[in-house]
Design a protein around this motif. Structure first.
Motif, short mmCIF file in Angstrom:
data_model
loop_
_atom_site.label_atom_id
_atom_site.label_comp_id
_atom_site.label_asym_id
_atom_site.label_seq_id
_atom_site.Cartn_x
_atom_site.Cartn_y
_atom_site.Cartn_z
N VAL A 142 0.84 -1.20 0.00
CA VAL A 142 0.00 0.00 0.00
C VAL A 142 0.87 1.25 0.00
N GLU A 143 1.91 1.26 0.82
CA GLU A 143 2.77 2.44 0.94
C GLU A 143 3.51 2.74 -0.36
N LEU A 144 3.93 1.69 -1.07
CA LEU A 144 4.74 1.87 -2.27
C LEU A 144 3.92 1.95 -3.55
N ALA A 145 2.61 1.79 -3.44
CA ALA A 145 1.78 1.82 -4.64
C ALA A 145 1.81 3.17 -5.34
N GLY A 146 2.00 4.23 -4.56
CA GLY A 146 1.96 5.57 -5.15
C GLY A 146 3.27 6.32 -5.11
N ARG A 147 4.35 5.63 -4.83
CA ARG A 147 5.65 6.31 -4.79
C ARG A 147 6.77 5.33 -5.10
N SER A 148 7.91 5.88 -5.47
CA SER A 148 9.04 5.05 -5.88
C SER A 148 9.90 4.59 -4.72
N TRP A 149 10.03 5.45 -3.70
CA TRP A 149 10.95 5.18 -2.59
C TRP A 149 10.24 5.41 -1.27
N LEU A 150 10.81 4.91 -0.20
CA LEU A 150 10.16 5.00 1.11
C LEU A 150 10.14 6.41 1.67
N VAL A 151 11.20 7.17 1.43
CA VAL A 151 11.30 8.52 1.99
C VAL A 151 11.65 9.50 0.88
N GLY A 152 10.72 10.38 0.55
CA GLY A 152 10.99 11.39 -0.47
C GLY A 152 11.02 10.80 -1.86
N ASP A 153 11.68 11.54 -2.76
CA ASP A 153 11.66 11.19 -4.19
C ASP A 153 12.91 10.46 -4.64
N THR A 154 13.85 10.20 -3.75
CA THR A 154 15.08 9.51 -4.12
C THR A 154 15.36 8.39 -3.13
N VAL A 155 16.22 7.48 -3.53
CA VAL A 155 16.57 6.35 -2.67
C VAL A 155 17.25 6.85 -1.40
N SER A 156 17.01 6.15 -0.31
CA SER A 156 17.64 6.50 0.96
C SER A 156 18.07 5.22 1.67
N TYR A 157 18.73 5.39 2.78
CA TYR A 157 19.15 4.22 3.54
C TYR A 157 17.95 3.40 4.00
N ALA A 158 16.79 4.04 4.16
CA ALA A 158 15.60 3.27 4.55
C ALA A 158 15.30 2.18 3.53
N ASP A 159 15.48 2.48 2.26
CA ASP A 159 15.23 1.48 1.22
C ASP A 159 16.26 0.35 1.29
N PHE A 160 17.53 0.71 1.44
CA PHE A 160 18.57 -0.30 1.55
C PHE A 160 18.31 -1.21 2.75
N ARG A 161 18.01 -0.62 3.89
CA ARG A 161 17.81 -1.42 5.12
C ARG A 161 16.60 -2.33 4.98
N MET A 162 15.51 -1.81 4.42
CA MET A 162 14.30 -2.62 4.28
C MET A 162 14.58 -3.86 3.43
N ALA A 163 15.46 -3.71 2.46
CA ALA A 163 15.71 -4.79 1.50
C ALA A 163 16.89 -5.67 1.88
N THR A 164 17.37 -5.59 3.11
CA THR A 164 18.59 -6.28 3.52
C THR A 164 18.65 -7.73 3.07
N PHE A 165 17.57 -8.48 3.22
CA PHE A 165 17.59 -9.92 2.98
C PHE A 165 17.12 -10.32 1.58
N LEU A 166 16.63 -9.37 0.79
CA LEU A 166 16.07 -9.73 -0.51
C LEU A 166 17.11 -10.22 -1.51
N PRO A 167 18.39 -9.79 -1.45
CA PRO A 167 19.37 -10.39 -2.36
C PRO A 167 19.57 -11.88 -2.13
N PHE A 168 19.07 -12.40 -1.02
CA PHE A 168 19.23 -13.81 -0.67
C PHE A 168 17.93 -14.59 -0.87
N ASN A 169 17.03 -14.01 -1.67
CA ASN A 169 15.72 -14.64 -1.79
C ASN A 169 15.74 -15.90 -2.65
#
Length: 213
Positions: A142-169
């Motif tokens: 729901v949160e990402l349906a209307g925006r590209s990144w978690l905080v503001g209009d550019t990537v931030s550390y919040a995005d990196f941290r949220m995705a910590t385990f996804l490279p190991f999916n």
């Protein structure tokens, strides 16, 4: 400064941050839990865990603290400050206790335990992790349906941290495809060289393979 790292999730996160910020540091692969290595690393981190940022005065451990330090040193807003900082910290806090935690539970059973011979998969833990993943991924959807990144209009550390385990999916096999907005968000992260391949050019031995994987 020198970043001590391995290929495991949190050290990988720290390396990705450093490469994204083009931090002027050295990188050194480390194995604090290898036989005979504990006393070398204990003065740097009493937990013996990675990553560790070794500085001229003292060491800094924990990926979030290292990301904050490197972002400040680079003069970057990757670690948000000012009015955006509370929102970023909200996502860091929520993510570590919910989405990233769910990913961790499943990855530990299907990936880490099998990779290092730590026992059979606990299916009850897998089911609990999948349940928590479904709940938290639905919120992110729901949160990402209307925006590209978690905080503001550019990537931030919040995005990196949220995705910590996804490279190991490939090991965890979480149903990321059930959440289109989350999948698109992660695709944008994968388009960032520093995230997709943080170890490029580094001396970084591969993780042990998962038997049968």
């Amino acid at each position: 400064m020198k970043l001590l790292f391995s290929r495991n999730p949190n050290p990988r996160l720290a390396v990705a941050v450093a490469r994204y910020l083009d931090a002027k540091i050295e990188f050194e692969f480390a194995s604090p839990f290898a036989p005979g290595q504990a006393e070398r690393y204990r003065p740097l981190n009493p937990n013996l865990s990675l990553p560790i940022l070794v500085g001229p005065a003292k060491s800094l451990w924990e990926a979030d603290a290292i990301a904050c330090r490197l972002s400040r040193d680079a003069g970057s807003n990757f670690w948000r400050t000012g009015d955006d900082e509370p929102e970023m910290i909200r996502w860091l806090s929520w993510g570590k206790e919910n989405f990233a935690r769910a990913c961790d539970i499943v990855h530990f059973e299907r990936g880490t335990k099998q990779r290092y011979g730590l026992g059979a998969i606990d299916q009850e833990q897998v089911e609990e992790g999948l349940r928590r993943f479904a709940t938290s991924a639905a919120i992110l959807e729901v949160e990402l349906a209307g925006r590209s990144w978690l905080v503001g209009d550019t990537v931030s550390y919040a995005d990196f941290r949220m995705a910590t385990f996804l490279p190991f999916n490939n090991a965890a096999r979480l149903p990321l495809g059930d959440y289109p907005a989350v999948s698109r968000w992660y695709g944008r992260l994968e388009a960032i060289d520093a995230w997709r391949d943080p170890f490029r050019g580094l001396d970084a031995p591969a993780l042990a393979p998962i038997p049968g994987g």
